[in-house]
Design an enzyme around this catalytic site. Structure first.
Site, PDB file in Angstrom:
ATOM      1  CB  SER A 207      -0.765  -0.178   1.346  1.00 18.92           C
ATOM      2  OG  SER A 207      -2.170   0.819   1.129  1.00 18.92           O
ATOM      3  CD  GLU A 329      -5.813  -4.558  -3.385  1.00 20.25           C
ATOM      4  OE1 GLU A 329      -5.500  -4.355  -2.174  1.00 20.25           O
ATOM      5  OE2 GLU A 329      -4.662  -4.815  -3.570  1.00 20.25           O
TER       6      GLU A 329
END
Ligand SMILES: *[C@@H]1O[C@H](CO)[C@@H](O)[C@H](O)[C@H]1NC(C)=O
Ligand SMILES: *[C@@H]1O[C@H](CO)[C@@H](O)[C@H](O)[C@H]1NC(C)=O
Length: 543
Positions: A207, A329
């Site tokens: 991320s 996700e």
């Protein structure tokens, strides 16, 4: 004196190797370029740990500005404790951390020595540039160091302290990325002393950590690493494209009761204010601080000076890359919301506004097309949360990863190993955190972390999950060692993970069964390919 200690280190290393049988316990001592560092022997594996090594100093007179290298240790540095390794942040409804937080941890398998240098993997944590830490509780090394690699995890400042971007030399922007840069330089300069191979440094992150790594490649600095692993993020992720708020210090100061029109006065006030209050105020004001395009100043080391949306990533030339995403996700955002939440949800509109400069007619038109693609004529409602989750996943992470892959191919990266992580077990980081572990199969954002690290809050260790841990850590370490996650087909890794080519986008589906397929989610991705092809010049930050 120094010579004696060097010898002591050698003796120490050999004693560690026999430590278990002889019960001798001498702590590992390393003579690095910045002085002597003493660590601890681990109790859960054959490795040493050096916890909380300071690599940079935050400027006390300006904690929002650039930090500077920590420098040398005058005495033996006792790297026993990483409790300070937590930068100010708001996490799980608590304000945590301290501003003196620029530390890193080093974990060294007992097999490492000057005769047997091991590849190095440096972890950059995620957390949206506002939360997270490289502490051992989040990145416990026991699974990865078993693979004979040295693991380093680093910290960087977050939120207003790491990412205020004000067009002034005192706070030019990207302070957190510059902290990372100092950490990476520290590793490059010192890791040999720990038995690391400076020519085999893999930087990996998830991320915001992965986004950071891509930004290092786009920065004005030379590469300080040889390979990269990007998990669920690149510089094109939709979360990093908003323009910074240049009035942030004035707004935070005002919230804390100090009125001023002057950025400098506001900064002076905030410098003298408890970081906990600054974090609390930015959180109450819903302020976001992200990487930005800096203005150049004399005598200030910049990080990024040009918009990066359509910039070439030329520094990936010849670099092996492993990257991918999780198949669900952004679902975690929607799974535990009630129907009222969906009644007020305008997610397609909100996301488009973040990253495109559409006028209102065009915005409505585009919103409608996207809505029809994911939801047909159905209204946004709780019944369609999976479709909404897919939209958000595609928009925020998955298609950005694919656009980045195209850039890497254009700039002649070496082999690109692409994955989709779809495994749902009891160590799925996000699901456990959100109490959704029983929720369907598939993987939410950050779920793969539990299969790379020994995370303190993930206590389940069933055999099937540990098998995935073994597969993931072996592939990740193989990439660090051989630039190939599956150099040979084995019982553990029965599928040969083929790198993608311009025409065949092979990827490894990481689930209970490993399988190599091509073009993940190809229909959804083709929709976005067309969308971006048509609208690319209207992206924010496009030059
Ligand atoms: C620390 O910040 C002050 C105030 O902006 C500045 O004058 C000084 O040069 C900075 N020190 C370092 C080491 O950067
Ligand atoms: C909105 O933008 C489109 C191009 O993106 C343009 O063709 C159109 O004229 C604009 N409409 C208005 C009302 O400005």
């Amino acid at each position: 004196m120094v010579v004696t200690l060097k010898i002591l280190f050698l003796i120490t290393v050999s004693i560690i190797q026999y430590g278990q049988s002889t019960d001798l316990r001498i702590d590992p001592l390393v003579e690095s370029n910045v002085g002597l560092i003493r660590g601890l022997r681990a109790s859960d594996g054959d490795y040493s740990m050096f916890l909380g090594i300071p690599f940079a100093k935050v400027n006390e007179s300006n904690p929002f500005g650039n930090s500077s290298p920590y420098g040398r240790f005058e005495e033996i540095y006792e790297a026993y404790d990483d409790s300070l390794m937590l930068c100010p942040q708001y996490e799980s409804s608590k304000i945590l951390g301290n501003i003196n937080c620029l530390y890193l941890n080093v974990y060294v398998p007992n097999t490492a020595s000057s005769q047997n240098r091991l590849p190095v993997m440096v972890w950059i944590h995620g957390g949206g540039f506002k939360t997270g830490t490289g502490k051992i509780t989040e990145t416990g090394p026991k699974f990865l160091v078993k693979q004979d690699i040295i693991l380093v995890s680093i910290n960087y400042r977050l939120g207003p302290y790491g990412f205020m971007c004000l067009d002034i030399p005192e706070v030019p922007g990207n302070q957190g990325l510059k902290d990372q840069l100092l950490a990476l330089r520290w590793v490059k300069d010192n890791i040999e002393a720990f038995g690391g191979d400076v020519n085999k440094i893999t930087v990996f992150g998830q991320s915001a950590g992965a986004i950071s790594i891509d930004l290092h490649l786009l920065s004005v600095h030379d590469n300080i690493f040889n390979k990269i692993i990007l998990q669920s993020g690149t510089s094109l992720a939709a979360t990093v494209l908003e323009a910074p708020d240049k009035q942030a210090p004035i707004k935070i100061a005002e919230f804390l009761g100090f009125q001023t029109e002057s950025i400098q006065e506001a900064l002076n006030f905030l410098t003298g204010t408890d970081p906990n209050l600054v974090i609390a105020a930015s959180n109450s004001l819903h302020m976001l601080f992200k990487p930005c395009v800096e203005t150049a100043f004399d005598d200030v080391e910049p990080f990024i000076l040009k918009p990066w949306i359509n910039a070439k990533v030329t520094r990936v030339k010849g670099m092996p890359i492993l990257l991918g995403f999780n198949n669900k996700e952004r679902w975690f955002e929607y799974v535990n919301k009630d129907s009222d939440y969906f009644d007020n949800l305008n997610v397609i509109h909100d996301k488009l506004v973040q990253t495109f400069n559409f006028n209102s007619t065009k915005l409505t038109e585009m919103e409608d097309i996207i809505h029809h693609f994911y939801l047909g004529d159905n209204k946004i409602a709780i019944e369609f949360r999976d479709e909404i989750g897919d939209f958000d996943s595609d928009y925020t992470y998955i298609h950005p990863v694919q656009r980045s892959i195209r850039k890497y191919i254009e700039s002649s990266a070496e082999n690109i190993f692409y994955y989709m992580f779809s495994y749902g077990g009891e160590r799925n980081w996000q699901k456990v955190k959100q109490n959704e572990v029983k929720f369907q199969d598939g993987a939410f954002h950050a779920d793969e972390l539990g299969y790379l690290f020994d995370v303190a809050f993930l206590t389940e260790n069933n055999l099937e999950d540990l098998f995935i841990v073994e597969q993931m850590t072996t592939m990740w370490a193989n990439f660090a060692k051989y630039s190939d996650p599956t150099p040979t087909v084995t019982e553990l890794l029965p599928a040969k993970w083929t790198p993608l080519t311009k025409d065949k986008w092979y990827y490894l589906n990481i689930d209970s069964q490993l399988s190599v397929r091509s073009r993940p989610l190809h229909e959804r991705m083709a929709f976005w390919d067309l969308f971006y092809e048509t609208n690319k010049v209207e992206q924010k930050g496009y030059e």
